[in-house]
Design a protein around this motif. Structure first.
Motif, mmCIF file in Angstrom:
data_model
loop_
_atom_site.group_PDB
_atom_site.id
_atom_site.type_symbol
_atom_site.label_atom_id
_atom_site.label_comp_id
_atom_site.label_asym_id
_atom_site.label_seq_id
_atom_site.Cartn_x
_atom_site.Cartn_y
_atom_site.Cartn_z
ATOM 1 N N ARG A 295 0.798 -1.217 -0.014
ATOM 2 C CA ARG A 295 0.016 -0.020 -0.101
ATOM 3 C C ARG A 295 1.049 1.197 0.100
ATOM 4 N NH1 ARG A 295 -2.203 3.624 3.717
ATOM 5 N NH2 ARG A 295 -4.409 3.886 3.593
ATOM 6 N N SER B 81 1.167 5.372 -0.105
ATOM 7 C CA SER B 81 0.721 6.644 0.052
ATOM 8 C C SER B 81 1.678 7.813 -0.680
ATOM 9 C CB SER B 81 0.462 7.091 1.478
ATOM 10 O OG SER B 81 -0.066 8.458 1.307
ATOM 11 N N VAL B 82 1.347 8.394 -1.653
ATOM 12 C CA VAL B 82 2.210 9.151 -2.638
ATOM 13 C C VAL B 82 1.647 10.581 -3.013
ATOM 14 C CG1 VAL B 82 3.664 7.325 -3.312
ATOM 15 C CG2 VAL B 82 1.775 8.173 -4.675
ATOM 16 N N THR C 77 8.558 10.515 -2.179
ATOM 17 C CA THR C 77 7.975 11.232 -1.290
ATOM 18 C C THR C 77 6.448 10.605 -0.717
ATOM 19 O OG1 THR C 77 8.384 13.147 -2.322
ATOM 20 C CG2 THR C 77 6.798 13.427 -0.889
ATOM 21 N N GLY C 78 6.646 9.941 0.537
ATOM 22 C CA GLY C 78 5.433 9.182 0.886
ATOM 23 C C GLY C 78 6.081 8.014 1.687
ATOM 24 N N HIS C 79 5.012 7.179 1.569
ATOM 25 C CA HIS C 79 5.305 5.869 2.450
ATOM 26 C C HIS C 79 4.681 4.448 1.747
ATOM 27 C CE1 HIS C 79 1.463 6.192 4.394
ATOM 28 N NE2 HIS C 79 1.906 7.584 4.536
ATOM 29 N N THR D 147 3.763 0.493 2.857
ATOM 30 C CA THR D 147 3.713 -0.413 3.707
ATOM 31 C C THR D 147 3.154 -1.922 3.174
ATOM 32 O OG1 THR D 147 2.417 1.411 5.037
ATOM 33 C CG2 THR D 147 2.121 -0.679 5.819
ATOM 34 N N PHE E 180 6.493 -1.529 8.002
ATOM 35 C CA PHE E 180 6.296 -0.108 7.825
ATOM 36 C C PHE E 180 7.491 0.788 7.158
ATOM 37 C CE2 PHE E 180 3.350 -1.688 10.920
ATOM 38 C CZ PHE E 180 2.128 -1.095 10.697
ATOM 39 N N GLN E 181 7.339 1.823 6.771
ATOM 40 C CA GLN E 181 8.260 2.361 5.687
ATOM 41 C C GLN E 181 9.499 2.888 6.895
ATOM 42 O OE1 GLN E 181 8.265 3.340 2.483
ATOM 43 N NE2 GLN E 181 10.183 4.534 2.867
ATOM 44 N N PRO F 41 3.133 16.143 0.823
ATOM 45 C CA PRO F 41 1.976 16.229 -0.108
ATOM 46 C C PRO F 41 1.065 15.008 -0.042
ATOM 47 C CG PRO F 41 4.052 16.151 -1.495
ATOM 48 C CD PRO F 41 4.365 16.376 0.066
ATOM 49 N N HIS F 42 1.625 13.789 0.497
ATOM 50 C CA HIS F 42 0.636 12.653 0.397
ATOM 51 C C HIS F 42 0.063 12.767 1.713
ATOM 52 C CE1 HIS F 42 4.488 12.087 2.663
ATOM 53 N NE2 HIS F 42 3.901 11.198 3.563
ATOM 54 N N LEU F 43 -1.090 11.711 1.581
ATOM 55 C CA LEU F 43 -1.941 11.671 2.716
ATOM 56 C C LEU F 43 -1.507 10.624 3.896
ATOM 57 C CD1 LEU F 43 -5.247 11.781 0.746
ATOM 58 C CD2 LEU F 43 -4.269 13.603 2.153
ATOM 59 N N ASP F 44 -1.735 11.125 5.113
ATOM 60 C CA ASP F 44 -1.567 10.240 6.194
ATOM 61 C C ASP F 44 -0.160 9.595 6.751
ATOM 62 O OD1 ASP F 44 -4.487 10.259 6.413
ATOM 63 O OD2 ASP F 44 -4.825 8.412 5.541
ATOM 64 N N ALA F 45 0.300 9.209 7.740
ATOM 65 C CA ALA F 45 1.416 8.916 8.124
ATOM 66 C C ALA F 45 1.715 7.537 8.024
ATOM 67 C CB ALA F 45 1.535 9.130 9.750
ATOM 68 N N GLY F 46 2.974 7.202 7.760
ATOM 69 C CA GLY F 46 3.334 6.062 7.370
ATOM 70 C C GLY F 46 3.772 5.235 8.629
ATOM 71 N N ASN F 47 3.999 5.713 9.946
ATOM 72 C CA ASN F 47 4.230 5.432 11.019
ATOM 73 C C ASN F 47 3.348 6.078 12.092
ATOM 74 O OD1 ASN F 47 5.917 4.363 13.464
ATOM 75 N ND2 ASN F 47 6.789 3.289 11.698
#
Ligand SMILES: Cc1cc2nc3c(=O)[nH]c(=O)nc-3n(C[C@H](O)[C@H](O)[C@H](O)COP(=O)(O)OP(=O)(O)OC[C@H]3O[C@@H](n4cnc5c(N)ncnc54)[C@H](O)[C@@H]3O)c2cc1C
Lengths: 360, 477
Positions: A270, A272-273, A315-317, A319, A330-331, B193-199
């Motif tokens: 998943r 998020s970017v 940029t983002g994460h 999972t 997790f990132q 600029p992305h949504l929600d936290a990764g941790n």
């Protein structure tokens, strides 16, 4: 262990001499954790529901199904559209409200109305020393002290065991329609979704399925208003092709739950970017399956191995939601941020009891 | 209101501290003469004043980091400041502190319409964020009444709200990321600029932390396409119970107005005398605003006015054009000014469950009699965020204290019915010592533990938010 009350739970935690694995409905086994199972099933029930105030308070172990049924009877809903992980992860059982909050689960409508964390009004939890702590309350606006509600939401049980949560609910809508564009490549699809999201027509879902070459935009509200906006949006999207209006709410459950990957083997990631980065990242990912949600801001990938290595710096994460790749779930975060996160865990759970190893 | 005694060691080292700061800042970015620092002696809670040791006005994140490193090394308390419009004393200095003001950091760093965000330095005012994107059809949603003056820095620190937050949420719901400098001078990036936290959702706890976790220098903010149009309707009722019921019925009908504002009789009378907006003189007045295309607005207002009529309004007025819409909002927007014409006032902002509205208004009326001080109520009815304005006479000995005692009783009442001390203005020094009313010791400990992690020496804005007796051991350490 299945405590029946906050006090009993607090006692169990205070006396614990080994790690605990906190279990709600057990339907979202994201992340790896060891320890003795601590079930919240014994702490269940809606403690307050005031439809006129759009407020719901429930014990953490309350099944989500019970809550959605209760809300539906008053024509209300959880507007952030929490995903049901069961199909994707092959789990059974009933998701609980506490599990949903602990993993900040949202769905396609997140892009318009906010995530689970944005609807959270208050929490009660037991910290790693066995203290019962409350934060927030049941009212809509509250800046009294630090917002630990958001910190706990999405902490996957690593800061405390949630015992009760308060949420804002919203009225359900009269009707909805989905506009479908066919045949766009990923970059064009993301551009079309950006155009829709930049319009004043209040799009509440924007997804793209490359396998079906189908781009979907959802409008919701009162019938007249939806009809008006559907026409206006169709006109606006003309450069991307002729949008077709369909009435099939089930599409959005499919996107929400990523059912396309349910019966396919492989790891599920998943991402998020930043939406406009998505097509390029997808090209780097070399994935076997791709679903774009949140106008491109959320990308689901069916892919093997170390995805992060292929994506490089972005940029983002990312999972790892399903699978066994030998990488952190997790990132990983930059050192100063990781140090803050570790510091918070050490404060809230000094003995490292809760879901150890889960988030790093 | 008590503030801790200034640290004598810091005061005695003023020359050294100023010299060290001068070495890392442009000459015009450092103020240390009383004649200059006096301009920073208070925020909008003007009853409390204290000139700081020095004021720095950096222009970049790097300068903020350099200043914090020095203050950390020399153990000097720091109070961050935006525009100084806090109503809670959040930016009130102490005599031993350095004020870091971000007012010169006003640049737009990036606007991105495809991904719908803007990145700004946090000294930029709230209104000028919208100003930067308005011509392209976008806006920044949180709109505190102080938006002409207040900075994004203060909005983030206080998690500020506005008239339209019923639909769009408050600052935390529109904040995507920050660049923040922690007390030891480390620059950290959270979100983007992305949504929600990764941790862990650190952004969620930074927003609303009242300048106690770090100095926020840049922010990524969500921007939204402007609605096609908006229109208010005004309705008057002869009891606040009935007006409260109207609010509930509108919400239950599935309509989501952008704003539902409520004014009671003392407030209506003051506004009429001041702004002459043509309001009916009655017990309760509601302004409800909806958005959309002209046809959508008509449809929503038809539903709303049907509900309004079913409760026998003494007046029901739909805006037919922009001029009339302006007149409907005129009185509400000048409410604080109008009350200020009559007297000095103290503005509270406790939140209550909307269902408790009639009871709370009745109790406030009774207490007003007991204290012998008049109160006007104007508030965001859709979300229960009250703004009781208590009138007092600053020149009359004892009146301020009486007013503060009355205010405290109102806030206790808010907590008693299930609400909270502050819905959008923050705790600052103003509600600091009432925190015990809402929170048990363990609740406050958990919050202070967060500050321990970000600012182990408790140098950032240390005498705020937490009751002084609760934070004393940490501040002394
Ligand atoms: C007439 C009037 C109307 C108002 N209406 C509203 C309203 O409708 N809604 C509402 O929510 N509020 C309202 N306010 C309150 C006030 O405007 C808000 O709290 C605002 O966000 C404060 O912003 P500021 O830039 O002036 O912050 P300041 O007053 O300078 O500081 C406020 C707090 O932020 C901290 N801070 C400042 N800069 C930073 C930084 N860079 N990093 C970290 N912390 C920082 C300070 O230490 C302080 O604790 C009103 C105030 C007035 C005077």
């Amino acid at each position: 262990m299945t405590p029946k009350s906050e006090e009993e739970l607090a006692r169990i935690v205070a006396e614990a001499d080994r790690p605990l694995r906190i279990v709600g409905g057990g339907t979202r086994p994201v992340g790896r954790s060891t320890g003795a199972a601590l079930s919240l099933a014994g702490m269940s029930g809606v403690t307050l529901y005031e439809p006129g105030a759009l407020t719901l308070v429930a014990k953490a172990g309350t099944p989500l199904a019970e809550i959605t049924t209760l809300l539906a009877a008053e024509n209300q809903r959880l507007a952030f559209e929490p995903m049901d992980h069961r199909k994707l992860l092959g789990t059974t059982g009933e998701p609980t409200i506490g599990g949903m909050v602990a993993s900040n689960v949202s769905g396609p409508r997140r892009i318009a109305v906010g995530a689970c964390r944005d609807f959270m009004l208050g929490v009660r939890f037991v910290d790693g020393s066995g203290n019962i702590v409350k934060n927030g309350s049941r009212v809509m606006k509250n800046v009294t002290g630090y917002d630990l509600v958001k910190l706990l939401c999405g902490s996957y049980g690593t800061l405390g065991v949630l015992t009760e949560v308060s949420l804002k609910v919203l009225p359900d809508v009269e009707t909805q329609v989905t506009l479908v564009l066919q045949g766009l490549d990923d970059a064009r699809a993301v551009a079309a979704m950006a155009a829709a999201m930049s319009s004043p027509f209040e799009v509440t879902g924007a997804a793209h399925d490359p396998a079906l070459s189908r781009t979907m935009l959802r409008l919701e509200g009162f019938a007249d208003s939806v009809a008006y906006r559907a026409q206006a949006l169709t006109d606006l999207l003309e450069p991307f092709g002729a949008a077709q209006a369909i009435d099939d709410p089930a599409i959005w459950a499919t996107i929400r739950d990523v059912t396309a990957f349910a019966d396919q083997p492989g790891d599920v990631w998943r991402l998020s970017v930043k939406p406009s980065d998505a097509p390029e990242l997808v090209a780097k990912a070399q994935a076997r399956g791709v679903i774009y949600d949140w106008a491109g801001g959320l990308v689901w990938l069916l892919s093997e191995g170390d995805l992060r290595a292929r994506l490089g710096d972005f940029t983002g994460h990312a999972t790892l939601i399903r699978g066994n790749a030998a990488v952190p779930v997790f990132q990983p975060e930059p050192a100063p941020i990781a140090a803050i996160a570790a510091g918070l865990r050490a404060k809230f759970d000094p003995r490292g009891l809760f879901n150890p190893g889960m988030m790093g | 209101m008590q503030m801790p005694a200034p640290n004598a060691s810091v005061l005695s080292r003023k020359d050294l501290i100023v010299a060290r700061l001068a070495a890392v800042l442009p000459a015009d970015a450092l103020l240390s003469d009383l004649a200059e620092t006096r301009a920073y002696e208070c925020d909008a809670l003007t009853a409390y004043r204290c000139p700081p040791l020095a004021v720095v006005l950096p222009g970049t994140t790097a300068e903020v980091a350099a200043v914090l490193k020095i203050c950390h090394e020399l153990r000097v308390p720091v109070v961050p400041r935006g525009s100084g419009t806090s109503l809670a004393g959040g930016a009130l200095p102490t005599a031993d502190c350095v004020i870091i003001g971000v007012a010169r950091m006003t640049q737009v760093i990036e606007t991105n319409y495809d991904d719908r965000y803007i990145r700004v330095q946090t000294g930029r005012t709230n209104l000028s964020v919208t100003g930067a994107v308005e011509a392209d059809g976008f806006f920044y949603a949180p709109d505190p009444s102080s938006q002409l003056a207040c900075a994004i820095a203060g909005n983030i620190a206080m998690n500020s709200g506005g008239a339209h937050c019923l639909k769009y949420g408050v600052t935390t719901n529109n904040l995507l990321g920050v660049t923040m400098v922690t007390m030891d001078g480390t620059v950290i990036e959270i979100g983007g600029p992305h949504l929600d936290a990764g941790n862990l959702d650190l952004l969620g706890v930074i927003c609303g932390s009242e300048g106690q976790l770090g100095v926020v220098t840049e922010a990524t903010l969500r921007i939204l396409p402007k609605p096609e149009g908006a229109r208010p309707v005004l309705m008057g009722y002869d009891s606040s119970e009935v007006a409260g019921q109207v609010v509930t019925d509108i919400i239950k009908a599935g309509i989501l107005p952008v704003a539902i504002e409520f004014m009671d009789r003392p407030c209506i009378e003051a506004c009429e005398a001041f702004a002459k907006a043509g309001y009916p003189i009655c017990e309760a007045l509601l302004i409800v605003e909806v958005e959309g295309s002209p046809a959508e607005i008509d449809a929503q207002l038809a539903l709303i006015t049907a509900i309004a009529r079913s409760h026998n309004p003494v007046e029901l007025r739909e805006a037919k054009d922009a001029e009339e819409a302006g007149r409907i909002w005129l009185g509400r927007k000048s409410a604080f000014g109008a009350m200020g014409q009559i007297n000095d006032y103290m503005c509270l902002d406790g939140t209550i469950p909307v269902s408790a509205l009639p009871y709370v208004l009745r109790r406030i009326g009774e207490m007003s009699q007991e204290y012998g001080l008049a109160v006007g109520n104007v508030f965001h009815a859709g979300d229960g965020n009250m703004h009781p304005l208590i009138l007092f006479d600053a020149n009359k000995p004892g009146d301020l204290e009486l007013c503060e005692a009355f205010g405290a009783d109102i806030l206790k009442l808010c907590v008693e019915v299930g609400g909270c001390l502050t819905g959008e203005h923050g705790v600052g020094i103003e509600k600091r010592d009432l925190m015990h009313v809402q929170f048990a010791a363990a609740d406050l400990e958990a919050q202070m533990a967060v500050k321990d992690v970000f600012d182990p020496l408790w140098l950032l804005n240390p005498a705020k938010v937490f009751p002084l007796d609760s934070s004393a051991p940490r501040r002394a350490a």
